[in-house]
Design a protein around this motif. Sequence first.
Motif, PDB file in Angstrom:
ATOM      1  N   UNK A  78       0.828  -1.216   0.000  1.00  0.00           N
ATOM      2  CA  UNK A  78       0.000   0.000   0.000  1.00  0.00           C
ATOM      3  C   UNK A  78       0.855   1.255   0.000  1.00  0.00           C
ATOM      4  N   UNK A  79       0.564   2.195  -0.875  1.00  0.00           N
ATOM      5  CA  UNK A  79       1.367   3.437  -0.851  1.00  0.00           C
ATOM      6  C   UNK A  79       0.922   4.337   0.303  1.00  0.00           C
ATOM      7  N   UNK A  80       1.847   5.144   0.788  1.00  0.00           N
ATOM      8  CA  UNK A  80       1.483   6.126   1.808  1.00  0.00           C
ATOM      9  C   UNK A  80       1.711   7.526   1.252  1.00  0.00           C
ATOM     10  N   UNK A  81       1.125   8.502   1.947  1.00  0.00           N
ATOM     11  CA  UNK A  81       1.186   9.897   1.489  1.00  0.00           C
ATOM     12  C   UNK A  81       1.497  10.785   2.680  1.00  0.00           C
ATOM     13  N   UNK A  82       2.053  11.975   2.409  1.00  0.00           N
ATOM     14  CA  UNK A  82       2.253  12.900   3.538  1.00  0.00           C
ATOM     15  C   UNK A  82       0.903  13.327   4.096  1.00  0.00           C
ATOM     16  N   UNK A  83       0.823  13.470   5.383  1.00  0.00           N
ATOM     17  CA  UNK A  83      -0.446  13.827   6.016  1.00  0.00           C
ATOM     18  C   UNK A  83      -0.806  15.278   5.689  1.00  0.00           C
ATOM     19  N   UNK A  84      -1.975  15.511   5.086  1.00  0.00           N
ATOM     20  CA  UNK A  84      -2.352  16.880   4.707  1.00  0.00           C
ATOM     21  C   UNK A  84      -2.587  17.796   5.906  1.00  0.00           C
ATOM     22  N   UNK A  85      -2.655  17.215   7.073  1.00  0.00           N
ATOM     23  CA  UNK A  85      -2.932  17.993   8.284  1.00  0.00           C
ATOM     24  C   UNK A  85      -1.887  19.082   8.501  1.00  0.00           C
ATOM     25  N   UNK A  86      -0.682  18.782   8.095  1.00  0.00           N
ATOM     26  CA  UNK A  86       0.424  19.726   8.288  1.00  0.00           C
ATOM     27  C   UNK A  86       0.082  21.074   7.648  1.00  0.00           C
ATOM     28  N   UNK A  87      -0.648  20.982   6.534  1.00  0.00           N
ATOM     29  CA  UNK A  87      -0.969  22.208   5.804  1.00  0.00           C
ATOM     30  C   UNK A  87      -2.267  22.847   6.284  1.00  0.00           C
ATOM     31  N   UNK A  88      -2.965  22.157   7.173  1.00  0.00           N
ATOM     32  CA  UNK A  88      -4.279  22.691   7.559  1.00  0.00           C
ATOM     33  C   UNK A  88      -4.103  23.880   8.485  1.00  0.00           C
ATOM     34  N   UNK A 101      -3.724  23.080  12.292  1.00  0.00           N
ATOM     35  CA  UNK A 101      -2.504  22.455  12.806  1.00  0.00           C
ATOM     36  C   UNK A 101      -1.217  23.159  12.379  1.00  0.00           C
ATOM     37  N   UNK A 102      -1.360  24.228  11.537  1.00  0.00           N
ATOM     38  CA  UNK A 102      -0.169  24.850  10.961  1.00  0.00           C
ATOM     39  C   UNK A 102       0.830  25.292  12.025  1.00  0.00           C
ATOM     40  N   UNK A 103       0.340  25.787  13.154  1.00  0.00           N
ATOM     41  CA  UNK A 103       1.299  26.299  14.140  1.00  0.00           C
ATOM     42  C   UNK A 103       1.538  25.349  15.319  1.00  0.00           C
ATOM     43  N   UNK A 104       0.919  24.172  15.221  1.00  0.00           N
ATOM     44  CA  UNK A 104       1.165  23.210  16.308  1.00  0.00           C
ATOM     45  C   UNK A 104       2.626  22.769  16.259  1.00  0.00           C
ATOM     46  N   UNK A 105       3.267  22.734  17.420  1.00  0.00           N
ATOM     47  CA  UNK A 105       4.704  22.423  17.432  1.00  0.00           C
ATOM     48  C   UNK A 105       4.953  20.981  16.979  1.00  0.00           C
ATOM     49  N   UNK A 106       4.218  20.075  17.579  1.00  0.00           N
ATOM     50  CA  UNK A 106       4.384  18.689  17.162  1.00  0.00           C
ATOM     51  C   UNK A 106       3.069  18.187  16.616  1.00  0.00           C
ATOM     52  N   UNK A 107       2.893  18.402  15.330  1.00  0.00           N
ATOM     53  CA  UNK A 107       1.615  18.033  14.710  1.00  0.00           C
ATOM     54  C   UNK A 107       1.349  16.545  14.853  1.00  0.00           C
ATOM     55  N   UNK A 108       2.413  15.784  14.675  1.00  0.00           N
ATOM     56  CA  UNK A 108       2.204  14.330  14.609  1.00  0.00           C
ATOM     57  C   UNK A 108       2.690  13.625  15.867  1.00  0.00           C
ATOM     58  N   UNK A 109       1.975  12.570  16.153  1.00  0.00           N
ATOM     59  CA  UNK A 109       2.339  11.764  17.312  1.00  0.00           C
ATOM     60  C   UNK A 109       3.638  11.022  17.014  1.00  0.00           C
ATOM     61  N   UNK A 110       4.532  11.041  17.939  1.00  0.00           N
ATOM     62  CA  UNK A 110       5.756  10.264  17.781  1.00  0.00           C
ATOM     63  C   UNK A 110       5.367   8.784  17.682  1.00  0.00           C
ATOM     64  N   UNK A 111       5.803   8.105  16.623  1.00  0.00           N
ATOM     65  CA  UNK A 111       5.380   6.703  16.448  1.00  0.00           C
ATOM     66  C   UNK A 111       5.771   5.788  17.603  1.00  0.00           C
ATOM     67  N   UNK A 112       6.743   6.208  18.381  1.00  0.00           N
ATOM     68  CA  UNK A 112       7.146   5.382  19.527  1.00  0.00           C
ATOM     69  C   UNK A 112       6.276   5.632  20.757  1.00  0.00           C
ATOM     70  N   UNK A 113       5.401   6.609  20.691  1.00  0.00           N
ATOM     71  CA  UNK A 113       4.597   6.948  21.876  1.00  0.00           C
ATOM     72  C   UNK A 113       3.596   5.848  22.192  1.00  0.00           C
ATOM     73  N   UNK A 114       3.594   5.434  23.428  1.00  0.00           N
ATOM     74  CA  UNK A 114       2.599   4.457  23.879  1.00  0.00           C
ATOM     75  C   UNK A 114       1.997   4.941  25.196  1.00  0.00           C
TER      76      UNK A 114
END
Length: 542
Positions: A96-106, A109-122
Amino acid sequence: MELSFCNASSLRFPHTDSVPLHYCSIPESFHTFSNSYLASKSISLRRPLIWPQPRLVRLRAESVSPTESNGSVDKHVDDDFIIEDVPHLTDFLPDLPSYPNPLKRSQAYAIVKETFVNPEDVVAKDIIVQKDSPRGVHFRRAGPREKVFFTPEEVRACIVTCGGLCPGINTVIREIVCGLKNMYGVDDVIGIQGGYRGFYSKNTLDLTTKVVTDIHKRGGTFLQTSRGGHDTKKIVDNIQDRGINQVYIIGGDGTQKGAAAIHKEVEKRGIKVAVAGIPKTIDNDIAVIDKSFGFDTAVEEAQRAINAAHVEAESMENGVGIVKLMGRYSGFIAMLATLGNRDVDCCLIPESPFFLEGPGGLYEYVEQRLKENGHVLIVLAEGAGQEYVAQSMQAFQEKDASGNRLLLDVGLWLTQHIKDHFTNIRKMTINMKYIDPTYMIRAIPSNASDNIYCTLLAQSAVHGAMAGFTGFTVGPVNSRHAYIPIDRVTETTNTVNLTGRMWARLLASTNQPSFIQDSQAVRERVDKQTIDAIHNMIINST
Ligand SMILES: Nc1ncnc2c1ncn2[C@@H]1O[C@H](COP(=O)(O)OP(=O)(O)O)[C@@H](O)[C@H]1O
Ligand SMILES: O=P(O)(O)OC[C@H]1O[C@](O)(COP(=O)(O)O)[C@@H](O)[C@@H]1O
Ligand SMILES: [Mg+2]
């Protein structure tokens, strides 16, 4: 009692016949009971229990550096650090192909410091630990991911609501639609009407942000609901025929089992469909998550009925007010509505058996309160004392369309018994007022705090599905939202822990009898039940 490993593939219960157990088939809940439980009971294992494949730790490609990454990875860092991960579409569709998350441009979320959850976060399942305790079970933290596995244009999402009503369902529907549109630019969302059977027996509804804009102000479900009618094959056929690739399923324990079956069938057919469960239960009986949405609203609304019963009871000589609240197997609403009220003299829940006659019984306590205070107020959950009602009505076990046992009305039963006892045996005149507000509580819209909670659930579900996770339930674990494997929330039911401190707080607050003559005996009974449960799980899993 001592448990020991006989060899790598069998576990022996020395006090019973030997129960052979394949190491690879220890059910998940066994672990829940296991290390900490066994330790607390001084049950020793020669080696720690760890999760076998496939539930062993698997942090997928998103969290692994390119050099390490060749598909999914076992991250068995530490024997006692366990992640119970959720499935991902790439498990069965590796290309399956993946794509950059469009949220970054929304805008949001544009000014959120850490838009994305660290994949290691549990998120840790247990947060009360001791210095030497095992690190225990963790779930993947919910939230937006850097990569998504759907383009906005290709998404065709659907939402379905099943089971009983609960305040906040419409808010969840609204926020899924708005979340998909406003965060990911998804326009194509349809509503399945009337629960699971709506997949194959009804027309769908187009859900635009305009259509759902006001629905959170209404109780019930905008999409309607039903019990029964789960036909996995027909449902998945329909998902395929309609070109649906994201399925949002709002419902309780039964519904989540249905969601797990849909996910398995989807995986079997190898189709790109993400299945996300949003747990709904007014009884708060879903395991693992902190609390279900609508629960606070229900507890608050229950105050109106309790207060009315109190006013009625205290306005007459020997007034007895009885309020019946929901709670089939779990007395959470009754317990918390009682704790939140302070006028209640006695709370009866399914988990805590009670008795009427004799010293320490309910009649004695009612009479004592009438003498001391002139009135008495009782709150009971619908599932309390069912064994008595069944006996006296000689009822047979009826079930609803989903297979849930239909309960007999314990409120009416108790009302009648208290009346008979005081009138005929104690020759006292009492004024009985019985209020059953159950459907009134379920049918209201959610309060502000539940609305916020519903928004988080909906947005977390959307982020999870867009990121390609599937077969998951979303919910707060120790107040952080997590993606939880569906089976994990359906294999046990959340019930009031009679040996826990919250029930003790209630007893301390009402001063009611505990109906327990020998607390050590009860503790032993609860322990024995737990051991039996482990034992049964082992037998069932072999
Ligand atoms: N074990 C199961 N497997 C598949 N579907 C189920 C299962 N149990 C219940 N369901 C379906 O889930 C839906 C809701 O279940 P129900 O028990 O009525 O409510 P809730 O989800 O609130 O517990 C029904 O359509 C029912 O057919
Ligand atoms: O009369 P209904 O609609 O079947 O609902 C009654 C049941 O629904 C509940 O409110 C919730 O049950 P579910 O979580 O299974 O939907 C129970 O407390 C109650 O026993
Ligand atoms: Mg249920």
